[in-house]
Enzyme design. Structure first.
Site, mmCIF file in Angstrom:
data_model
loop_
_atom_site.group_PDB
_atom_site.id
_atom_site.type_symbol
_atom_site.label_atom_id
_atom_site.label_comp_id
_atom_site.label_asym_id
_atom_site.label_seq_id
_atom_site.Cartn_x
_atom_site.Cartn_y
_atom_site.Cartn_z
ATOM 1 N N ARG A 169 0.497 -26.119 28.521
ATOM 2 C CA ARG A 169 1.088 -27.338 27.932
ATOM 3 C C ARG A 169 2.601 -27.211 27.816
ATOM 4 O O ARG A 169 3.343 -28.167 28.077
ATOM 5 C CB ARG A 169 0.476 -27.607 26.544
ATOM 6 C CG ARG A 169 -0.925 -28.175 26.636
ATOM 7 C CD ARG A 169 -1.710 -27.950 25.364
ATOM 8 N NE ARG A 169 -1.163 -28.664 24.222
ATOM 9 C CZ ARG A 169 -1.480 -28.362 22.971
ATOM 10 N NH1 ARG A 169 -2.306 -27.367 22.695
ATOM 11 N NH2 ARG A 169 -0.964 -29.063 21.988
ATOM 12 N N ARG A 209 5.540 -39.302 29.099
ATOM 13 C CA ARG A 209 5.600 -37.849 29.239
ATOM 14 C C ARG A 209 6.121 -37.440 30.601
ATOM 15 O O ARG A 209 6.279 -36.249 30.877
ATOM 16 C CB ARG A 209 4.187 -37.323 29.122
ATOM 17 C CG ARG A 209 3.909 -36.523 27.887
ATOM 18 C CD ARG A 209 2.468 -36.123 28.000
ATOM 19 N NE ARG A 209 2.139 -35.010 27.192
ATOM 20 C CZ ARG A 209 1.610 -35.125 25.985
ATOM 21 N NH1 ARG A 209 1.438 -36.291 25.439
ATOM 22 N NH2 ARG A 209 1.274 -34.042 25.345
ATOM 23 N N LYS A 257 5.010 -34.328 16.092
ATOM 24 C CA LYS A 257 5.029 -35.755 16.449
ATOM 25 C C LYS A 257 3.909 -36.512 15.728
ATOM 26 O O LYS A 257 4.142 -37.553 15.116
ATOM 27 C CB LYS A 257 4.872 -35.947 17.973
ATOM 28 C CG LYS A 257 5.927 -35.251 18.802
ATOM 29 C CD LYS A 257 5.742 -35.480 20.294
ATOM 30 C CE LYS A 257 4.476 -34.910 20.865
ATOM 31 N NZ LYS A 257 4.410 -33.430 20.859
ATOM 32 N N ARG A 291 -8.593 -28.083 17.826
ATOM 33 C CA ARG A 291 -8.593 -28.734 19.130
ATOM 34 C C ARG A 291 -8.889 -27.723 20.237
ATOM 35 O O ARG A 291 -8.447 -26.579 20.172
ATOM 36 C CB ARG A 291 -7.224 -29.388 19.370
ATOM 37 C CG ARG A 291 -7.213 -30.848 18.983
ATOM 38 C CD ARG A 291 -5.862 -31.458 18.985
ATOM 39 N NE ARG A 291 -5.067 -31.248 20.185
ATOM 40 C CZ ARG A 291 -3.881 -31.809 20.391
ATOM 41 N NH1 ARG A 291 -3.378 -32.614 19.482
ATOM 42 N NH2 ARG A 291 -3.207 -31.571 21.486
ATOM 43 N N ARG A 313 -3.358 -25.102 13.725
ATOM 44 C CA ARG A 313 -3.663 -26.513 13.422
ATOM 45 C C ARG A 313 -5.167 -26.756 13.250
ATOM 46 O O ARG A 313 -5.984 -26.253 14.003
ATOM 47 C CB ARG A 313 -3.159 -27.408 14.551
ATOM 48 C CG ARG A 313 -3.636 -28.860 14.390
ATOM 49 C CD ARG A 313 -2.944 -29.829 15.277
ATOM 50 N NE ARG A 313 -2.943 -29.421 16.671
ATOM 51 C CZ ARG A 313 -2.181 -29.986 17.599
ATOM 52 N NH1 ARG A 313 -1.359 -30.966 17.272
ATOM 53 N NH2 ARG A 313 -2.236 -29.567 18.834
HETATM 54 P P1 AP5 Z 1 1.398 -31.930 15.090
HETATM 55 O O1 AP5 Z 1 2.045 -32.993 14.281
HETATM 56 O O2 AP5 Z 1 -0.080 -32.054 15.340
HETATM 57 O O3 AP5 Z 1 2.215 -31.699 16.462
HETATM 58 P P2 AP5 Z 1 2.390 -32.629 17.738
HETATM 59 O O4 AP5 Z 1 3.822 -32.643 18.099
HETATM 60 O O5 AP5 Z 1 1.706 -33.948 17.527
HETATM 61 O O6 AP5 Z 1 1.648 -31.714 18.786
HETATM 62 P P3 AP5 Z 1 0.483 -32.016 19.820
HETATM 63 O O7 AP5 Z 1 -0.106 -30.675 20.155
HETATM 64 O O8 AP5 Z 1 -0.487 -33.048 19.322
HETATM 65 O O9 AP5 Z 1 1.276 -32.573 20.990
HETATM 66 P P4 AP5 Z 1 0.849 -32.596 22.414
HETATM 67 O O10 AP5 Z 1 1.913 -33.422 22.990
HETATM 68 O O11 AP5 Z 1 0.615 -31.280 23.052
HETATM 69 O O12 AP5 Z 1 -0.641 -33.221 22.351
HETATM 70 P P5 AP5 Z 1 -1.231 -34.689 22.623
HETATM 71 O O13 AP5 Z 1 -2.341 -34.905 21.700
HETATM 72 O O14 AP5 Z 1 -0.143 -35.696 22.727
HETATM 73 O O15 AP5 Z 1 1.699 -30.532 14.381
HETATM 74 C C1 AP5 Z 1 1.189 -29.332 14.922
HETATM 75 C C2 AP5 Z 1 0.893 -28.350 13.769
HETATM 76 O O16 AP5 Z 1 2.113 -28.038 13.097
HETATM 77 C C3 AP5 Z 1 -0.046 -28.923 12.695
HETATM 78 O O17 AP5 Z 1 -0.895 -27.898 12.245
HETATM 79 C C4 AP5 Z 1 0.895 -29.359 11.555
HETATM 80 O O18 AP5 Z 1 0.289 -29.275 10.277
HETATM 81 C C5 AP5 Z 1 2.022 -28.335 11.709
HETATM 82 N N1 AP5 Z 1 3.326 -28.867 11.303
HETATM 83 C C6 AP5 Z 1 3.841 -30.090 11.577
HETATM 84 N N2 AP5 Z 1 5.073 -30.217 11.060
HETATM 85 C C7 AP5 Z 1 5.347 -29.030 10.425
HETATM 86 C C8 AP5 Z 1 6.464 -28.529 9.707
HETATM 87 N N3 AP5 Z 1 7.539 -29.267 9.505
HETATM 88 N N4 AP5 Z 1 6.410 -27.260 9.228
HETATM 89 C C9 AP5 Z 1 5.305 -26.502 9.422
HETATM 90 N N5 AP5 Z 1 4.202 -26.917 10.088
HETATM 91 C C10 AP5 Z 1 4.230 -28.169 10.594
HETATM 92 O O19 AP5 Z 1 -1.779 -34.508 24.112
HETATM 93 C C11 AP5 Z 1 -2.883 -33.691 24.390
HETATM 94 C C12 AP5 Z 1 -3.236 -33.786 25.865
HETATM 95 O O20 AP5 Z 1 -3.582 -35.147 26.205
HETATM 96 C C13 AP5 Z 1 -2.131 -33.424 26.865
HETATM 97 O O21 AP5 Z 1 -2.034 -32.036 27.075
HETATM 98 C C14 AP5 Z 1 -2.605 -34.197 28.106
HETATM 99 O O22 AP5 Z 1 -3.668 -33.529 28.756
HETATM 100 C C15 AP5 Z 1 -3.133 -35.482 27.522
HETATM 101 N N6 AP5 Z 1 -2.106 -36.538 27.409
HETATM 102 C C16 AP5 Z 1 -1.697 -37.166 26.268
HETATM 103 N N7 AP5 Z 1 -0.747 -38.059 26.544
HETATM 104 C C17 AP5 Z 1 -0.517 -37.988 27.862
HETATM 105 C C18 AP5 Z 1 0.387 -38.661 28.740
HETATM 106 N N8 AP5 Z 1 1.258 -39.580 28.294
HETATM 107 N N9 AP5 Z 1 0.366 -38.330 30.060
HETATM 108 C C19 AP5 Z 1 -0.498 -37.419 30.535
HETATM 109 N N10 AP5 Z 1 -1.372 -36.741 29.755
HETATM 110 C C20 AP5 Z 1 -1.389 -37.024 28.434
#
Ligand code: AP5
Length: 220
Positions: free
Chosen positions: A173, A90, A15, A162, A129
């Site tokens: 998660r 979410r 994402k 991270r 990552r």
């Molecule tokens: P990446 O693009 O970083 O993946 P992502 O989908 O963004 O994954 P996240 O881990 O950031 O999502 P998340 O939802 O768990 O975390 P968030 O920060 O929102 O890609 C991941 C890896 O894959 C990278 O190394 C990349 O290079 C690689 N990659 C990408 N595409 C690829 C491909 N095509 N082929 C190969 N490799 C590839 O949330 C974190 C925390 O914040 C949550 O756990 C929660 O505690 C809190 N939080 C955030 N938003 C909310 C909310 N709305 N409500 C409640 N809590 C929240």
């Protein structure tokens, strides 16, 4: 009419990687709730410190904490033409909050792009990552390594892992995703707002799929 794009998908679906590129391409802001919370944690604000305790364990922060933050961010002038939401909503409660808010400010129905990937590839993506501390560029030590270990290709910033990219937090998660976020697929499908996107393969190919769906939807 301004419209919000929502990037949905499990942790590690890509994402953030995709939202950065697509937002640049469309000339709209990329609003990542994870990035906002991590920034608050770095600045050690009271919100940041409370959120960090939850995030590091892999748990969601409460709806009534995150929703007003998103409302404030989307009400800024740079979002007048639209924005990409990454990591929000979410939960069903967050989706209902967003619906009410978008109606209040006169935005159209959001377009929801659900990025699909297999769970086993997600774990490798997350444990590998690394993110640039300065510009936020995302790398992967297995699949998309930087040219010089630990250093960002773009600006020479330090690459960090991270705190929630460890096996225990990833397990929690993924469970939170299945329990709280998966129901959103049905929620948005019922509104005919959801489009499925194959999130496997080359990142540039995935960007192409996302942009072509956005164009088909007449977003541009
Ligand atoms: P990446 O693009 O970083 O993946 P992502 O989908 O963004 O994954 P996240 O881990 O950031 O999502 P998340 O939802 O768990 O975390 P968030 O920060 O929102 O890609 C991941 C890896 O894959 C990278 O190394 C990349 O290079 C690689 N990659 C990408 N595409 C690829 C491909 N095509 N082929 C190969 N490799 C590839 O949330 C974190 C925390 O914040 C949550 O756990 C929660 O505690 C809190 N939080 C955030 N938003 C909310 C909310 N709305 N409500 C409640 N809590 C929240």
């Amino acid at each position: 009419m301004a419209q919000i794009l929502i990037f949905l998908g499990p942790p590690g679906a890509g994402k953030g990687t995709q939202a950065r590129v697509v937002a640049r391409e469309l000339g709209i802001p990329h609003v990542s709730t994870g990035d906002i919370l991590r920034e608050a944690a770095r600045k050690k604000t009271s919100l940041g410190l409370a959120a960090k305790a939850k995030m590091d364990k892999g748990e969601l922060v409460p709806d009534d904490v995150i929703s007003p933050i998103v409302e404030e961010r989307l009400s800024r002038p740079d979002c007048r033409e639209g924005a990409i939401l990454d990591g929000f909503p979410r939960t069903i409660a967050q989706a209902k909050f967003l619906d009410a808010m978008l109606e209040r400010v006169g935005f159209g129905e959001p377009l929801v792009l659900n990025i699909q990937v297999a769970t086993d590839s997600v774990i490798k993506r997350l444990t590998g990552r690394r993110t640039c501390q300065a510009c936020g560029e995302i790398y992967n030590v297995y699949m998309n390594p930087p040219r010089h270990g630990g250093i960002c290709d773009k600006d020479g910033g330090r690459l960090v892992q991270r705190a929630d990219d460890n096996e225990e937090a990833i397990r929690i998660r993924l469970k939170a995703y299945e329990q709280d976020t998966l129901p959103l697929i049905d929620y948005y499908q019922r509104k005919n707002a959801l489009r499925q996107v194959d999130g496997s393969g080359d990142p540039e190919a995935i960007t192409g799929r996302l942009l072509s769906l956005v164009k088909t939807h007449d977003y541009l």
